[in-house]
Design an enzyme around this catalytic site. Structure first.
Site, PDB file in Angstrom:
ATOM      1  N   ASP A  27       0.774  -1.175   0.058  1.00 59.85           N
ATOM      2  CA  ASP A  27       0.131  -0.073   0.095  1.00 59.85           C
ATOM      3  C   ASP A  27       0.804   1.139   0.023  1.00 59.85           C
ATOM      4  O   ASP A  27       0.487   2.413  -0.433  1.00 59.85           O
ATOM      5  CB  ASP A  27      -0.816  -0.016   1.305  1.00 59.85           C
ATOM      6  CG  ASP A  27      -1.953  -0.872   1.218  1.00 59.85           C
ATOM      7  OD1 ASP A  27      -2.210  -1.552   0.219  1.00 59.85           O
ATOM      8  OD2 ASP A  27      -3.017  -0.608   1.921  1.00 59.85           O
ATOM      9  N   HIS A  63     -22.045 -29.736 -12.810  1.00 58.81           N
ATOM     10  CA  HIS A  63     -23.418 -29.388 -12.751  1.00 58.81           C
ATOM     11  C   HIS A  63     -24.203 -29.916 -11.594  1.00 58.81           C
ATOM     12  O   HIS A  63     -23.860 -31.009 -11.150  1.00 58.81           O
ATOM     13  CB  HIS A  63     -24.170 -29.730 -14.164  1.00 58.81           C
ATOM     14  CG  HIS A  63     -25.700 -29.404 -13.928  1.00 58.81           C
ATOM     15  ND1 HIS A  63     -26.175 -28.292 -14.283  1.00 58.81           N
ATOM     16  CD2 HIS A  63     -26.780 -30.308 -13.528  1.00 58.81           C
ATOM     17  CE1 HIS A  63     -27.402 -28.215 -14.111  1.00 58.81           C
ATOM     18  NE2 HIS A  63     -27.840 -29.551 -13.678  1.00 58.81           N
TER      19      HIS A  63
HETATM   20  C1  FAD Z   1     -11.706  -2.279   6.468  1.00 56.87           C
HETATM   21  C2  FAD Z   1     -10.801  -2.939   5.478  1.00 56.87           C
HETATM   22  C3  FAD Z   1     -10.980  -4.161   4.630  1.00 56.87           C
HETATM   23  C4  FAD Z   1     -10.278  -4.544   3.934  1.00 56.87           C
HETATM   24  N1  FAD Z   1     -10.340  -5.413   3.096  1.00 56.87           N
HETATM   25  C5  FAD Z   1      -9.701  -5.847   2.146  1.00 56.87           C
HETATM   26  C6  FAD Z   1      -9.983  -7.331   1.377  1.00 56.87           C
HETATM   27  O1  FAD Z   1     -11.077  -7.803   1.526  1.00 56.87           O
HETATM   28  N2  FAD Z   1      -9.169  -7.679   0.525  1.00 56.87           N
HETATM   29  C7  FAD Z   1      -7.822  -7.038   0.083  1.00 56.87           C
HETATM   30  O2  FAD Z   1      -7.391  -7.512  -0.714  1.00 56.87           O
HETATM   31  N3  FAD Z   1      -7.621  -5.820   0.602  1.00 56.87           N
HETATM   32  C8  FAD Z   1      -8.449  -5.516   1.682  1.00 56.87           C
HETATM   33  N4  FAD Z   1      -8.175  -4.195   2.338  1.00 56.87           N
HETATM   34  C9  FAD Z   1      -6.823  -3.712   2.282  1.00 56.87           C
HETATM   35  C10 FAD Z   1      -5.688  -4.105   2.786  1.00 56.87           C
HETATM   36  O3  FAD Z   1      -5.642  -4.362   4.153  1.00 56.87           O
HETATM   37  C11 FAD Z   1      -4.600  -3.732   2.562  1.00 56.87           C
HETATM   38  O4  FAD Z   1      -4.117  -3.642   1.279  1.00 56.87           O
HETATM   39  C12 FAD Z   1      -3.309  -4.459   2.915  1.00 56.87           C
HETATM   40  O5  FAD Z   1      -3.261  -4.604   4.324  1.00 56.87           O
HETATM   41  C13 FAD Z   1      -1.968  -3.981   2.477  1.00 56.87           C
HETATM   42  O6  FAD Z   1      -0.870  -4.582   2.957  1.00 56.87           O
HETATM   43  P1  FAD Z   1       0.573  -3.991   3.311  1.00 56.87           P
HETATM   44  O7  FAD Z   1       1.518  -4.953   3.740  1.00 56.87           O
HETATM   45  O8  FAD Z   1       1.170  -3.162   2.221  1.00 56.87           O
HETATM   46  O9  FAD Z   1       0.435  -3.092   4.614  1.00 56.87           O
HETATM   47  P2  FAD Z   1      -0.425  -2.974   6.007  1.00 56.87           P
HETATM   48  O10 FAD Z   1      -1.368  -4.291   5.983  1.00 56.87           O
HETATM   49  O11 FAD Z   1      -1.002  -1.694   6.324  1.00 56.87           O
HETATM   50  O12 FAD Z   1       0.769  -3.382   7.092  1.00 56.87           O
HETATM   51  C14 FAD Z   1       1.667  -2.332   7.436  1.00 56.87           C
HETATM   52  C15 FAD Z   1       2.292  -2.712   8.687  1.00 56.87           C
HETATM   53  O13 FAD Z   1       3.527  -1.663   8.810  1.00 56.87           O
HETATM   54  C16 FAD Z   1       3.453  -1.736  10.256  1.00 56.87           C
HETATM   55  N5  FAD Z   1       4.332  -0.228  10.270  1.00 56.87           N
HETATM   56  C17 FAD Z   1       4.194   0.870   9.600  1.00 56.87           C
HETATM   57  N6  FAD Z   1       5.017   1.758  10.054  1.00 56.87           N
HETATM   58  C18 FAD Z   1       5.885   1.032  10.728  1.00 56.87           C
HETATM   59  C19 FAD Z   1       7.354   1.313  11.262  1.00 56.87           C
HETATM   60  N7  FAD Z   1       7.973   2.507  11.045  1.00 56.87           N
HETATM   61  N8  FAD Z   1       7.839   0.457  12.042  1.00 56.87           N
HETATM   62  C20 FAD Z   1       7.306  -0.860  12.212  1.00 56.87           C
HETATM   63  N9  FAD Z   1       6.210  -1.145  11.678  1.00 56.87           N
HETATM   64  C21 FAD Z   1       5.496  -0.052  11.040  1.00 56.87           C
HETATM   65  C22 FAD Z   1       1.970  -1.145  10.539  1.00 56.87           C
HETATM   66  O14 FAD Z   1       1.886  -1.237  11.838  1.00 56.87           O
HETATM   67  C23 FAD Z   1       1.334  -2.473   9.745  1.00 56.87           C
HETATM   68  O15 FAD Z   1       1.423  -3.330  10.844  1.00 56.87           O
HETATM   69  C24 FAD Z   1      -8.793  -3.761   3.390  1.00 56.87           C
HETATM   70  C25 FAD Z   1      -8.584  -2.738   4.382  1.00 56.87           C
HETATM   71  C26 FAD Z   1      -9.284  -2.155   5.416  1.00 56.87           C
HETATM   72  C27 FAD Z   1      -9.050  -0.937   5.976  1.00 56.87           C
END
Ligand code: FAD
Length: 467
Positions: free
Chosen positions: A314, A446
């Site tokens: 993200d 089916h």
């Molecule tokens: C309500 C909701 C429903 C969703 N449903 C879906 C779904 O059904 N399907 C889907 O594909 N996506 C869904 N999403 C989106 C999905 O959650 C995100 O796209 C996904 O989590 C992104 O993954 P990521 O690893 O990039 O980041 P994240 O999951 O945001 O993880 C980032 C992590 O980094 C940690 N972090 C940040 N900065 C620091 C730092 N400086 N030091 C240490 N740790 C740090 C944070 O605490 C977090 O744990 C949903 C989101 C929400 C809010």
């Protein structure tokens, strides 16, 4: 604390970060994963995909028991136990986050709890409760994810004016819920609380729900949600909100300009999108470039402009989806190891887990035509599918968009029961460059819902058998 030497330090344990850490360990790297929260799994497992789906499943059961059992000849008196429903959701989250702890142990990944920042080339400082530990590493992977976006003039208070995290844990069913934003998160959480008894009004700036997804399919979902009692106001924006006693007053103005009117509710959920989260990472000091929207700039191999620092998920551009983050995590780490890791960005499915569900992959009909392609479109309604009929499901259709000349499938858009599962076949079809004819000639069991996929593929050549 003494420093340590790693091949890779991942900052963030969401689906991007934890999957990258596992793949790196599989490839023989010595890996640490830094997470500032006490549990692993990031937004997705803790406050996103998983708890929202747990509540969607529970509320679907509740709704079915109240309104759907009678058609199956079942009489039931049903009562909501919200604390038990929330407890179950928390249990699902707990089991899955602990599962990642187990996977880290299995793969010898060091979990480091604290807030990570880039302390210089090959160094990540981890601050935790007044102590700082520095991890020395050959490579740094930033996977810090995203946070909910706020609306100007609408400050979150965690109780009455909330974002998705709070809306997953409301202590009681709001009598009236106003949701700002008709995207996936707004519609999913709106559906949960609607099924549990709230009056739900969705405010949307544009003139339709699920912006960016296939317009015709979005209309089908919109109608189905309205039949479930959800109300919509389009072409409006929430300009401000204030809490007076137990009531939230929301100023709602036409998007085109003009005077605001006031909507009142018990809870206002703002679900207008998410922004990349990079605070405290020390990007500026490290010289890591971001774009105008605060996303970390990366090249085709997920390398930032600073040697030795990569970014995925993200926090970079592209759809904010867990499976996109996972795929990037795997491919990025493979690239670090000289392999040919690759993400098929053209075939990333996107699902809205309402009921009916809305699942989409590839080009929409509008996008394909706008790109100057001649398309052949096949649709098939679930009303004519035997299994859907047996289940009592009438809403929705499968729509397949194919190239009119080559018959190659360009996109698929499904509104209907278990669309999230049905779309997988068409993701694979696009990935393998299949034609509509390929899918149409594939034997489907089916009676099953996937037969609607086959029929839509037949309909591309105007030869559906059951419609
Ligand atoms: C309500 C909701 C429903 C969703 N449903 C879906 C779904 O059904 N399907 C889907 O594909 N996506 C869904 N999403 C989106 C999905 O959650 C995100 O796209 C996904 O989590 C992104 O993954 P990521 O690893 O990039 O980041 P994240 O999951 O945001 O993880 C980032 C992590 O980094 C940690 N972090 C940040 N900065 C620091 C730092 N400086 N030091 C240490 N740790 C740090 C944070 O605490 C977090 O744990 C949903 C989101 C929400 C809010």
């Amino acid at each position: 604390m003494a420093g340590a030497s790693f091949d890779l330090v991942v900052i963030g344990s969401g689906p991007g970060g934890y999957v990258a850490a596992i793949r790196a360990a599989q490839l023989g790297m010595k890996v640490a994963c830094v997470e500032r929260y006490p549990t692993l799994g990031g937004t997705c497992l803790n406050v996103g995909c998983i708890p929202s789906k747990a509540l969607l499943d529970s509320s679907e059961h509740f709704d079915l028991a109240r309104h759907g059992f009678a058609q199956h000849g079942i009489r039931a008196t049903v009562e909501l136990d919200l604390p038990a429903m929330m407890k179950r959701k928390d249990g699902v989250v707990r089991d899955l986050t602990r599962g990642i702890e187990g996977l880290f142990r299995k793969h010898g990944i060091e979990r480091v709890t604290g807030t990570g920042s880039i302390a210089g080339p090959g160094a990540v400082a981890v601050a935790n409760g007044g102590e700082t530990r520095t991890l020395e590493t050959s490579r740094i992977l930033i996977a810090t994810g995203s946070k909910p976006t706020a609306l100007p003039g609408v400050a979150f208070d965690g109780r009455r004016i909330v974002h998705s995290t709070d809306a997953l844990a409301l202590p009681e069913v709001p009598k009236r819920l106003v949701v700002v934003g008709a995207g996936a998160i707004g519609l999913e959480l709106g559906s949960v609380w609607r099924r549990l008894g709230s009056e739900v009004l969705v405010l949307e700036y544009l003139d339709r729900i699920t912006p960016g997804m296939d317009a015709g399919s979005a209309k089908l979902l919109h109608r189905a949600l309205e039949r479930q009692g959800m109300k919509f106001r389009f072409g409006v924006s929430a300009r401000g909100a204030r809490v007076e006693g137990d009531v939230v007053h929301v100023d709602v103005a036409p998007a085109a300009g003009g005077d605001a009117t006031v909507e009142t509710c018990d809870v206002l959920l703002v679900a207008v999108g998410r922004r990349p989260f990079t605070e405290g990472l020390g990007l500026e000091a490290a010289g890591v470039r971001t774009d105008a929207r605060g996303r970390i700039d990366v090249d085709d191999h997920w390398r930032t402009n600073v040697t030795g620092i990569w970014a995925i998920g993200d926090v970079i551009s592209g759809p904010m989806l867990a499976h996109k983050a996972e795929e990037e995590g795997v491919a990025c780490v493979e690239r670090m190891n000289g392999m040919a890791g690759h993400v098929a960005y053209g075939s990333i499915p996107n699902v809205v887990y309402t009921w009916p569900e809305f699942a989409s992959v590839g080009l929409t009909e509008e996008d394909a035509r706008a790109a100057g392609r001649e398309v052949a479109v096949g649709t098939f309604p679930f009303l004519a599918n035997g299994r859907a009929k047996a289940m009592g499901e009438k809403d929705g259709q499968v729509k397949i968009v194919a190239d009119a000349t080559t018959d190659r499938i360009l996109g698929a858009h499904i509104v209907g029961p278990r669309a999230s599962d049905l779309v997988a076949e068409l993701v694979l079809a696009i990935e393998l460059g299949a034609s509509a004819e390929d899918v149409a000639r594939t034997v489907h069991a089916h009676p099953t819902l996937p037969e609607a996929v086959k029929e839509a593929a037949l309909a591309v050549a105007r030869r559906a058998l059951h419609a």
